[in-house]
Scaffold this active site. Structure first.
Site, PDB file in Angstrom:
ATOM      1  N   PRO A 223      22.836  -5.502   0.850  1.00  0.00           N
ATOM      2  CA  PRO A 223      24.232  -5.090   0.629  1.00  0.00           C
ATOM      3  C   PRO A 223      24.814  -4.441   1.890  1.00  0.00           C
ATOM      4  O   PRO A 223      24.663  -3.252   2.125  1.00  0.00           O
ATOM      5  CB  PRO A 223      24.124  -4.088  -0.521  1.00  0.00           C
ATOM      6  CG  PRO A 223      22.746  -3.524  -0.426  1.00  0.00           C
ATOM      7  CD  PRO A 223      21.878  -4.625   0.123  1.00  0.00           C
ATOM      8  N   ASP A 403      22.832  -1.064   5.757  1.00  0.00           N
ATOM      9  CA  ASP A 403      22.282  -1.430   4.459  1.00  0.00           C
ATOM     10  C   ASP A 403      22.596  -0.283   3.495  1.00  0.00           C
ATOM     11  O   ASP A 403      22.086   0.832   3.653  1.00  0.00           O
ATOM     12  CB  ASP A 403      20.768  -1.634   4.580  1.00  0.00           C
ATOM     13  CG  ASP A 403      20.116  -2.072   3.276  1.00  0.00           C
ATOM     14  OD1 ASP A 403      20.744  -1.942   2.217  1.00  0.00           O
ATOM     15  OD2 ASP A 403      18.961  -2.542   3.328  1.00  0.00           O
ATOM     16  N   HIS A 404      23.436  -0.562   2.495  1.00  0.00           N
ATOM     17  CA  HIS A 404      23.904   0.498   1.600  1.00  0.00           C
ATOM     18  C   HIS A 404      22.778   1.067   0.726  1.00  0.00           C
ATOM     19  O   HIS A 404      22.931   2.132   0.122  1.00  0.00           O
ATOM     20  CB  HIS A 404      25.032  -0.029   0.706  1.00  0.00           C
ATOM     21  CG  HIS A 404      26.098   0.988   0.427  1.00  0.00           C
ATOM     22  ND1 HIS A 404      25.824   2.313   0.201  1.00  0.00           N
ATOM     23  CD2 HIS A 404      27.455   0.873   0.338  1.00  0.00           C
ATOM     24  CE1 HIS A 404      26.936   2.974  -0.010  1.00  0.00           C
ATOM     25  NE2 HIS A 404      27.952   2.125   0.070  1.00  0.00           N
ATOM     26  N   ARG A 405      21.642   0.383   0.656  1.00  0.00           N
ATOM     27  CA  ARG A 405      20.517   0.924  -0.091  1.00  0.00           C
ATOM     28  C   ARG A 405      19.885   2.101   0.643  1.00  0.00           C
ATOM     29  O   ARG A 405      19.233   2.946   0.027  1.00  0.00           O
ATOM     30  CB  ARG A 405      19.462  -0.164  -0.321  1.00  0.00           C
ATOM     31  CG  ARG A 405      19.944  -1.348  -1.146  1.00  0.00           C
ATOM     32  CD  ARG A 405      18.927  -2.466  -1.165  1.00  0.00           C
ATOM     33  NE  ARG A 405      18.658  -2.977   0.181  1.00  0.00           N
ATOM     34  CZ  ARG A 405      17.835  -3.993   0.438  1.00  0.00           C
ATOM     35  NH1 ARG A 405      17.194  -4.591  -0.565  1.00  0.00           N
ATOM     36  NH2 ARG A 405      17.649  -4.402   1.675  1.00  0.00           N
TER      37      ARG A 405
END
Length: 431
Positions: A223, A403-405
């Site tokens: 993401p 990376d939004h994680r």
């Protein structure tokens, strides 16, 4: 003695023999190069480790073989094929439960070391194979094909030696049903049907292009979000001129080093990751790994693809050291002489297209990294001064893919602000 296709990295499942230095019937001794192997990223010469005669070549130049396959046989000095006594059967050991469905098995046969990155040995019963949860073995190539094609391994019975699952078992296994919106899109036949047969040339995929396609498909699951900043580089440009002008001369009269703009950016990213340690991390499936040092990958363009060699602990290195190491590693990358440790791992990466005149772009994160910095071209731009006047400055656009994680927006913004501050106050890169 059997000569096996060596393992050139944990993720490499096969190799292509590009050249044989010896022919069947030739005498060989330890250190003599037998053949050259090429994977998607590296080329390497494989030497003999024994004295004898190359009695048989089983994989010809230009052919591909999986890791662990017998590519040749060396007979001893008397003409008989050398053999190694089988190892004693070990006492059974209790097996601890594994967290994943696949458990790695180790060979009982001790390898004869040629290089830290590959081995040639007498093959044990399940050399190179991994054990599945049900007890069956599977070769690395078969496992990779199963993942790529979505094959349920629990439903397969191996046709290889001792019931091992091999590549042909995957190739003949029924494919799962896929929806029309599956990521792979139309087949080659469907695409070719749209064009006249004589209007195109088919270009087969080499190992590097296949790997790039697989990695980008994997990256599509990340993401992404993107942050951009314009950075003034007038002070950096002036400092770079001073450093290069003051570089000592080597014995041939040339400067001992010449620092590039990219060297400054590598150093800036490395130090920024130290200032924002929560961003110096990678995604590891069910956890996040945070690192003590900044290992920065730098994308290098090659014929037909690219590779991202890694500068280890770049936060501890001077600009001149980064410059020298980058020149060396880029040259070896273009000659396909990198070892797996040169390009595996890393905590972040840089992709610079500024030299091609690209003003700004967004780069795709290279898993398991959580960030990548895209660097655009330097340009002259008018800006308003504090007194209301106008001045022209040198500026470039940086785009940070996150990376939004691993990173939320505020953390990504903090990292990009640290990079901008270091570049606009470049004296801080010297300490």
């Amino acid at each position: 003695m059997d000569v096996l296709m060596p393992q050139l990295g944990e993720t490499v499942a096969e190799g292509k023999i590009t050249k044989w230095f010896k022919a069947a019937g030739d005498a060989v001794k330890p250190g003599d190069n037998l053949f050259e192997i090429e994977t998607d990223k590296v080329s390497m010469e494989v030497p003999s480790i024994t004295t004898g005669t190359l009695s048989e070549i089983r994989v010809s130049a230009g052919d591909v073989a999986p890791v662990g396959a017998v590519v040749a046989v060396i007979a001893d000095g008397g003409g008989a094929t050398a053999s190694v006594a089988p190892p004693p059967k070990p006492a059974p050991q209790p097996v601890a439960p594994a967290p994943a469905a696949v458990q790695q098995t180790r060979s009982n046969t001790g390898p004869i070391k040629l290089d830290p990155f590959f081995e040639v040995r007498t093959p044990p019963r399940n050399f190179g194979a991994a054990r599945l949860a049900g007890g069956a073995f599977i070769t690395p190539l078969a496992r990779r094909l199963a993942v790529e094609n979505g094959i349920d391994l629990s439903r397969l019975t191996g046709s290889g030696p001792h019931g091992r699952i091999v590549a042909r078992d995957i190739e003949t296994a029924p494919r799962p049903l896929r929806s029309p919106s599956a990521a792979e899109g139309p087949s080659a036949a469907e695409i070719k049907a749209l064009f006249a047969p004589d209007s195109y040339e088919e270009v087969p995929l080499d190992g590097m292009r296949r790997t790039i396609a697989a990695r980008l498909t994997q990256a599509a699951t990340v993401p992404h979000f993107y942050l951009m900043a314009d950075v003034v580089i007038d002070a950096l440009g002036a400092l770079r001129e001073q450093i290069n002008a003051g570089a000592p001369k080597s014995r041939d009269g040339n400067p001992a080093y010449k620092v590039s703009l990219n060297d400054f950016i590598i150093r800036a990213l490395a130090l920024a990751l130290q200032r924002v340690p929560a961003a110096n991390a990678v995604w590891a499936g069910d956890r996040i790994l945070r690192f003590k040092h900044s290992d920065v990958g730098v994308a290098v363009a090659l014929d037909g693809g690219l590779i991202t060699p890694v500068l280890r602990q770049a936060d501890t290195k001077t600009l001149s050291a980064i410059s020298g190491e980058m020149k060396d590693i880029a040259a070896r990358a273009r000659d396909k002489k990198l070892k797996p440790t040169d390009y595996q791992g890393g905590t972040s990466a840089i992709s610079n297209l500024g030299m091609h005149g690209v003003r700004e772009f967004t780069a795709i994160i290279n898993p398991p990294h959580a960030t990548i910095l895209a660097v655009g071209a330097a340009r002259r731009q008018a800006v308003e001064k504090s007194d209301g006047g106008v001045a022209f400055v040198s500026m470039m656009t940086l785009t940070l893919s996150c990376d939004h994680r691993v990173l939320d927006g505020a953390l990504g913004a903090e990292l990009l602000a640290a990079i901008k501050s270091l570049i606009e106050t470049p004296v801080t890169l010297l300490v």
